[in-house]
Design an enzyme around this catalytic site. Structure first.
Site, PDB file in Angstrom:
ATOM      1  N   HIS A 170      -0.672   3.501  -0.388  1.00  0.00           N
ATOM      2  CA  HIS A 170      -0.747   2.395  -1.355  1.00  0.00           C
ATOM      3  C   HIS A 170       0.371   2.525  -2.373  1.00  0.00           C
ATOM      4  CE1 HIS A 170      -2.977   5.540  -3.425  1.00  0.00           C
ATOM      5  NE2 HIS A 170      -3.025   4.833  -4.533  1.00  0.00           N
ATOM      6  N   HIS A 192       0.675   2.965  -5.740  1.00  0.00           N
ATOM      7  CA  HIS A 192       0.715   3.682  -7.024  1.00  0.00           C
ATOM      8  C   HIS A 192       1.855   4.706  -7.059  1.00  0.00           C
ATOM      9  CE1 HIS A 192      -3.756   2.614  -7.931  1.00  0.00           C
ATOM     10  NE2 HIS A 192      -2.915   1.663  -8.318  1.00  0.00           N
ATOM     11  N   ASP A 214       2.158   7.642  -8.103  1.00  0.00           N
ATOM     12  CA  ASP A 214       1.914   9.019  -7.654  1.00  0.00           C
ATOM     13  C   ASP A 214       1.793   9.106  -6.129  1.00  0.00           C
ATOM     14  OD1 ASP A 214      -0.616   7.641  -8.069  1.00  0.00           O
ATOM     15  OD2 ASP A 214      -1.608   9.561  -7.667  1.00  0.00           O
ATOM     16  N   HIS A 215       2.171   8.030  -5.430  1.00  0.00           N
ATOM     17  CA  HIS A 215       2.189   8.039  -3.957  1.00  0.00           C
ATOM     18  C   HIS A 215       3.545   7.598  -3.396  1.00  0.00           C
ATOM     19  CE1 HIS A 215      -2.220   8.737  -3.623  1.00  0.00           C
ATOM     20  NE2 HIS A 215      -2.106   8.348  -4.878  1.00  0.00           N
ATOM     21  N   HIS A 272      -9.680   0.730  -3.733  1.00  0.00           N
ATOM     22  CA  HIS A 272      -8.864   1.362  -4.784  1.00  0.00           C
ATOM     23  C   HIS A 272      -7.724   0.408  -5.157  1.00  0.00           C
ATOM     24  CE1 HIS A 272      -6.912   4.589  -7.004  1.00  0.00           C
ATOM     25  NE2 HIS A 272      -5.820   4.445  -6.280  1.00  0.00           N
ATOM     26  N   ASP A 286      -6.181   7.470  -1.614  1.00  0.00           N
ATOM     27  CA  ASP A 286      -7.147   7.480  -2.720  1.00  0.00           C
ATOM     28  C   ASP A 286      -8.411   6.682  -2.363  1.00  0.00           C
ATOM     29  OD1 ASP A 286      -5.294   8.929  -4.096  1.00  0.00           O
ATOM     30  OD2 ASP A 286      -4.839   7.405  -5.597  1.00  0.00           O
ATOM     31  N   HIS A 319      -5.780  13.802  -3.642  1.00  0.00           N
ATOM     32  CA  HIS A 319      -5.951  14.485  -4.937  1.00  0.00           C
ATOM     33  C   HIS A 319      -6.948  15.633  -4.852  1.00  0.00           C
ATOM     34  CE1 HIS A 319      -3.767  11.626  -7.556  1.00  0.00           C
ATOM     35  NE2 HIS A 319      -4.175  10.700  -6.697  1.00  0.00           N
TER      36      HIS A 319
HETATM   37 FE    FE Z   1      -3.375   8.613  -6.552  1.00  0.00          FE
HETATM   38 ZN    ZN Z   2      -3.883   5.538  -6.455  1.00  0.00          ZN
END
Ligand code: FE
Ligand code: ZN
Length: 247
Positions: free
Chosen positions: A54, A56, A58-59, A114, A133, A171
């Protein structure tokens, strides 16, 4: 098993997964948030693919730098590719599409909740699910874009996979998730046993991921929710608890 998996910790609590086909040596990566971490792990090897779950940061944070260095092909969901939220993406994928790494084959499973365009990658022969996530050990992703009904159905998709499936979440949230779960069901022995195992691992700074579907069916209250309504109530309770944690 031809898929080799390297788990690379990144940022505070993210995991990046470097995948190698042991027969051809071809390498791909799931959700490279930090290009430096991936480059260090690769050494002299080259990178052929990036698969994002996805959009975000942090990905997808490492997409641009890795593309520049290796000219790798970048895949995400078609939905995210078309709405322009994935840096330097090459191709969008839809539910049921196949991805290929050397002799290893993965299947795309759509998992909105998410985010609207969230997807997971399931390598059936190698018994591995990369779920981003959507599911965490003893927990699940927050609902940033999707509805509780959508997430509930996405979790059903996971539940219908073989129970021995190894689940690679993005995570390390297991211990906090179990603290919440125990606050909901203080008498649940499966939760207490899992909490002890997980505390032991975390005390040594060891990962609690991958988990297995079998374990999650025992100790993940979000997977145990029987209706979308039960799921939504649980998700709300967890969100309330997260708000109260002072960082
Ligand atoms: Fe994440
Ligand atoms: Zn995420």
């Amino acid at each position: 098993m031809t898929l080799q998996i390297e788990q690379l910790p990144a940022l505070n609590d993210n995991y990046i997964y470097l995948l190698t086909c042991s027969e051809t040596g071809e390498v791909g990566v799931i959700d490279p948030t930090d290009a430096k971490v991936v480059i260090n792990a690769l050494g002299d090897r080259k990178l052929s693919f990036i698969w994002n779950t996805h959009h975000h940061a942090d990905h997808v944070g490492g997409n641009e730098e890795l593309k520049k260095k290796y000219d790798c092909k970048i895949f995400s969901s078609l939905f995210d590719a078309e709405r322009g939220v994935i840096p330097v993406v090459d191709r969008g994928l839809e539910d049921g599409d196949e991805i290929k790494l050397g002799h290893c084959y993965g299947q795309v499973i759509a998992s909105p909740g998410h985010t609207d365009g969230h997807i997971m990658y399931w390598f059936e022969e190698d018994n591995s699910l990369f779920c981003g996530d959507t599911l965490f050990s003893a927990g699940c992703g927050k609902l940033f874009e999707g509805t509780a009904e959508e997430m509930f159905l996405s979790l059903w998709r996971i539940k219908s996979l073989p129970h021995e499936t190894e689940i690679y979440c993005s995570h390390e949230y297991t211990k906090e998730n179990l603290q919440f779960a125990i606050s909901q069901q203080p008498e649940n022995r499966d939760l207490l046993v899992r909490y002890e195992e997980v505390s032991y691992l975390r005390d040594q700074n060891a990962p609690t991921i991958p988990t297995t579907l079998e374990e999650e069916l025992k100790s993940n209250l979000f997977l145990k929710a029987e209706t979308a309504k039960d799921f939504a109530e649980l998700r709300n309770a967890k969100d309330e608890m997260d708000k109260m944690v002072v960082n």
